[in-house]
Design an enzyme around this catalytic site. Structure first.
Site, PDB file in Angstrom:
ATOM      1  N   HIS A  55      59.104  21.468  40.623  1.00 22.48           N
ATOM      2  CA  HIS A  55      59.319  22.229  39.383  1.00 22.48           C
ATOM      3  C   HIS A  55      58.424  23.463  39.380  1.00 22.48           C
ATOM      4  O   HIS A  55      57.205  23.357  39.568  1.00 22.48           O
ATOM      5  CB  HIS A  55      59.029  21.366  38.164  1.00 22.48           C
ATOM      6  CG  HIS A  55      60.073  20.306  37.942  1.00 22.48           C
ATOM      7  ND1 HIS A  55      59.786  19.048  37.497  1.00 22.48           N
ATOM      8  CD2 HIS A  55      61.420  20.346  38.127  1.00 22.48           C
ATOM      9  CE1 HIS A  55      60.912  18.358  37.403  1.00 22.48           C
ATOM     10  NE2 HIS A  55      61.917  19.110  37.790  1.00 22.48           N
ATOM     11  N   GLU A  58      54.991  24.044  37.187  1.00 18.00           N
ATOM     12  CA  GLU A  58      53.907  23.067  37.298  1.00 18.00           C
ATOM     13  C   GLU A  58      52.930  23.514  38.388  1.00 18.00           C
ATOM     14  O   GLU A  58      52.818  22.897  39.445  1.00 18.00           O
ATOM     15  CB  GLU A  58      54.518  21.680  37.550  1.00 18.00           C
ATOM     16  CG  GLU A  58      55.430  21.259  36.396  1.00 18.00           C
ATOM     17  CD  GLU A  58      56.365  20.086  36.691  1.00 18.00           C
ATOM     18  OE1 GLU A  58      56.231  19.479  37.767  1.00 18.00           O
ATOM     19  OE2 GLU A  58      57.223  19.797  35.847  1.00 18.00           O
ATOM     20  N   ARG A 113      61.485  26.327  35.264  1.00 17.93           N
ATOM     21  CA  ARG A 113      61.358  24.974  35.810  1.00 17.93           C
ATOM     22  C   ARG A 113      62.223  24.733  37.048  1.00 17.93           C
ATOM     23  O   ARG A 113      61.790  24.148  38.042  1.00 17.93           O
ATOM     24  CB  ARG A 113      61.776  23.982  34.713  1.00 17.93           C
ATOM     25  CG  ARG A 113      61.983  22.543  35.162  1.00 17.93           C
ATOM     26  CD  ARG A 113      62.442  21.724  33.959  1.00 17.93           C
ATOM     27  NE  ARG A 113      62.904  20.399  34.316  1.00 17.93           N
ATOM     28  CZ  ARG A 113      62.143  19.308  34.362  1.00 17.93           C
ATOM     29  NH1 ARG A 113      60.862  19.415  34.105  1.00 17.93           N
ATOM     30  NH2 ARG A 113      62.650  18.140  34.667  1.00 17.93           N
ATOM     31  N   HIS A 183      53.719  16.316  40.121  1.00 19.78           N
ATOM     32  CA  HIS A 183      54.183  17.109  38.976  1.00 19.78           C
ATOM     33  C   HIS A 183      53.031  17.352  38.000  1.00 19.78           C
ATOM     34  O   HIS A 183      51.931  16.865  38.190  1.00 19.78           O
ATOM     35  CB  HIS A 183      55.261  16.325  38.212  1.00 19.78           C
ATOM     36  CG  HIS A 183      56.552  16.150  38.947  1.00 19.78           C
ATOM     37  ND1 HIS A 183      57.724  16.707  38.520  1.00 19.78           N
ATOM     38  CD2 HIS A 183      56.861  15.455  40.069  1.00 19.78           C
ATOM     39  CE1 HIS A 183      58.699  16.369  39.344  1.00 19.78           C
ATOM     40  NE2 HIS A 183      58.206  15.607  40.302  1.00 19.78           N
ATOM     41  N   GLU A 257      52.006  12.757  37.474  1.00 19.78           N
ATOM     42  CA  GLU A 257      51.968  13.843  36.486  1.00 19.78           C
ATOM     43  C   GLU A 257      50.505  14.173  36.274  1.00 19.78           C
ATOM     44  O   GLU A 257      49.769  13.381  35.692  1.00 19.78           O
ATOM     45  CB  GLU A 257      52.611  13.420  35.152  1.00 19.78           C
ATOM     46  CG  GLU A 257      54.091  13.082  35.219  1.00 19.78           C
ATOM     47  CD  GLU A 257      55.002  14.317  35.227  1.00 19.78           C
ATOM     48  OE1 GLU A 257      54.472  15.441  35.110  1.00 19.78           O
ATOM     49  OE2 GLU A 257      56.221  14.135  35.360  1.00 19.78           O
TER      50      GLU A 257
END
Lengths: 323, 276
Positions: A55, A58, A113, A183, A257
């Protein structure tokens, strides 16, 4: 991105462990490379995969992949843990998967994104690459509208970036033990699946390893990570690379994440980059270490009298057989 | 009543809804909280009304990340209107000190002779100019109202970025800011663009009025898009709300992006510090 290309070339030229390999092309015809960190050996080694930057917005993710490579190269000679797992495992690191999107987020729209594939005669752009894999594609947590941020593409693996990853992973899937995809944000270690609430067969072990990793991460700066299945603790999504990797038989498949929990979100300040990388390093090496111990128990570093005796015995036998 | 996993997405979303409520109604830019982790959660279906969550969770300071104490809250997601929240929190920080900070921030903003204007808080790399921290904190407090209104059991929001901020100097001593902000929506991952007017009065009452672009993707796919065109779109969509604003406000909406950032100095050492 130019800097990352230069860095990749530089690191290949300056380390005997690293080779740069062609993975594929992006929609806008840029070349995607991955780095292979591999200690010369005639042993049959297994593979750890890690990708960053699927993405665009990020930004902490590509930073972490680079940090990871740097740390491994700086410390493999002195850190016994790294030295040990490198004897059994090759590391495949993809610093930026969605290169077109990443560049677009630098030049034009910081919060972009998706990738940059044109749709509807160029009136809307981008497929969410993490909804484009062939794992219950198009079933949940996606949109068929190309202006959506979670547009899953015109079909499974419709995007060249997805196909590039799939092709390599498929060709090596019997050797890949671990698939990590990085991410931000939210501070989670996510297990499969996103597309169903039914847990994978090795769920207990997946959770145990992730919890150990989160505990190791927390020791550094006290950062709290939550661990759990994607559909339970984040949201349901289909067509993710994490689900796909597990479904084709890669036993340890996780989504990270990274920081933070929403205060800065995608625009994480500079002064948090290094602490984030440092703590994440501990979590990732914990997972790799576990995988290494599991598939290569004993290990070459630990010479017990038993294993020494066995190897001496084998040497003797071989000497007898081979004149 | 059924117990839920404190790690579940429903738990953290409901806890955030409760925090949106307290961050808005607390009217305290120096006392904003973020969710650290949920400790206990259960839920109950209420026939014809909706679902009610009962939560216990730990919080931290929104800006510094310092621990700020635990909260107990109930969140009732209603079928027909916004979530109804009850929340009570322990404070590990000195309440007097926070009030003092609020007062100082308020005086600082109020006594600007030249109105503050700014773009992109934080900027693309997460930097926030020191003097703009109160402007950001005020936007967090104000946008909590929007996020509370729009949150659902399965839809959550975070303030992603302030695109533009402009102060209006007022004669009645209140502090007024006009913002365009981007809200990050999950699980759709969209960036919702909202126009927001925040009024912070002398008695520390905070009110936020807003309009959001409903078809966000028509607007957000440049976060490089300039204020003027966004405001124009909002202007068309939100005629009713904008009629309530003074003519000078409305006229200026399209011009904001062209204005240079004012030179701003902070009068005293502010409490804000970035987290580790």
């Amino acid at each position: 991105m130019e800097e990352i290309y230069t860095w990749m070339a530089h690191i290949q030229n300056n380390s005997e462990l690293v080779t740069q390999h062609y993975l594929g092309k992006t929609v806008e015809n840029r070349t995607i490379y991955y780095l292979q960190i591999s200690q010369p050996s005639d042993k049959n080694k297994k593979i750890i995969w890690m990708d960053c930057g699927i993405h665009a917005r990020e930004w902490i993710a590509p930073a972490f992949c680079q940090w990871f490579v740097k740390e491994i190269l700086q410390n493999y000679e002195t850190d016994p843990k790294i030295r040990k797992f490198l004897q059994n495992l090759d590391l495949y690191i993809l610093p930026v998967l969605n290169i077109d999107g990443y560049i677009y987020s630098w030049d034009t729209a910081r919060l972009w994104r998706k990738n940059r594939s044109p749709h509807m005669n160029g009136t809307c752009y981008g497929t969410d690459l993490n909804r484009n894999f062939n794992s219950s594609w198009g079933t949940v947590g996606v949109s068929y509208n190309c202006s959506s941020e979670i547009f899953c593409g015109s079909g499974p693996e419709s995007e060249p970036e997805t196909r590039a990853v799939v092709q390599l992973i498929e060709s090596k899937k019997n050797d890949i033990l671990c698939f990590l995809t990085i991410h931000s944000y939210g501070q989670y270690i996510l297990t499969p699946y996103g597309s169903t609430n039914t847990p994978p067969s090795n769920n207990e072990e997946l959770m145990h390893v992730a919890q150990t990793a989160a505990a190791a991460l927390m020791e550094k700066y006290g950062t709290i990570y939550e661990v759990g299945s994607t559909s339970l603790i984040l949201y349901s999504n289909s067509g993710s690379s994490r689900d796909w990797a597990h479904m084709i038989g890669i036993p340890f498949s996780y989504t990270f994440e990274l920081r933070d929990k929403g205060t800065y979100g995608f625009v994480l300040p500079d002064d948090q980059i290094q602490p984030t990388c440092e703590e994440t390093m501990l979590a990732v090496t914990t997972i790799i270490d576990y995988v290494d111990q599991k598939y290569f128990p004993g290990g070459a570093m630990i010479l017990t009298s038993g294993s020494l005796g066995l190897s001496l015995c084998l040497t003797a036998v071989l000497t007898l057989i081979v004149p | 009543m059924f117990a839920l996993n404190p790690n579940s997405r429903q738990a953290s979303r409901a806890a955030w809804v409760a925090l949106h409520y307290s961050n808005y109604h607390g009217a305290s830019p120096s006392g904003l909280r973020a969710l650290r982790h949920v400790m206990k959660v259960s839920a109950k279906m209420i026939a014809d009304v909706g679902v009610k969550y009962y939560l216990q969770f730990a919080t931290e300071d929104y800006i510094s990340g310092q621990e700020t104490g635990n909260c107990f809250a109930t969140v009732l997601y209603q079928k027909k209107s916004k979530p109804e929240v009850n929340i009570k929190c322990a404070r590990t920080q000195d309440q007097k000190q926070i009030q003092e900070e609020d007062r100082r921030v308020f005086q600082y903003l109020r006594h600007q002779t030249k109105p503050i204007t700014a773009n992109k808080i934080p900027d693309s790399h997460g930097n926030i100019e020191h003097a703009l921290l109160p402007v950001w904190a005020l936007a967090v407090a104000g946008s909590s109202h929007i996020m509370l209104d729009k949150s659902k059991e399965n839809v959550g929001y975070f303030l992603a970025q302030i695109r533009t901020a402009k102060q209006w100097i007022r004669k009645d001593g209140a502090v007024e800011f006009e913002y365009t902000i981007l809200l990050h929506k999950t699980p759709t991952q969209e960036m919702d663009l909202c126009y927001m007017n925040v009024l912070w009065s002398l008695h520390q009452v905070l009110t936020a009025k807003y309009i959001c672009a409903s078809e966000s993707h028509q607007l957000d796919d440049g976060s490089g898009q300039e204020f003027g065109s966004a405001a124009e779109t909002l202007h068309k969509k939100g005629g009713n709300f904008l009629q309530g604003l003074s003519a000078s406000h409305t006229r200026s909406m399209g011009k904001l992006c062209a204005q240079p950032e004012a030179a701003i100095t902070f009068p005293s050492k502010p409490r804000y510090s970035k987290r580790e």
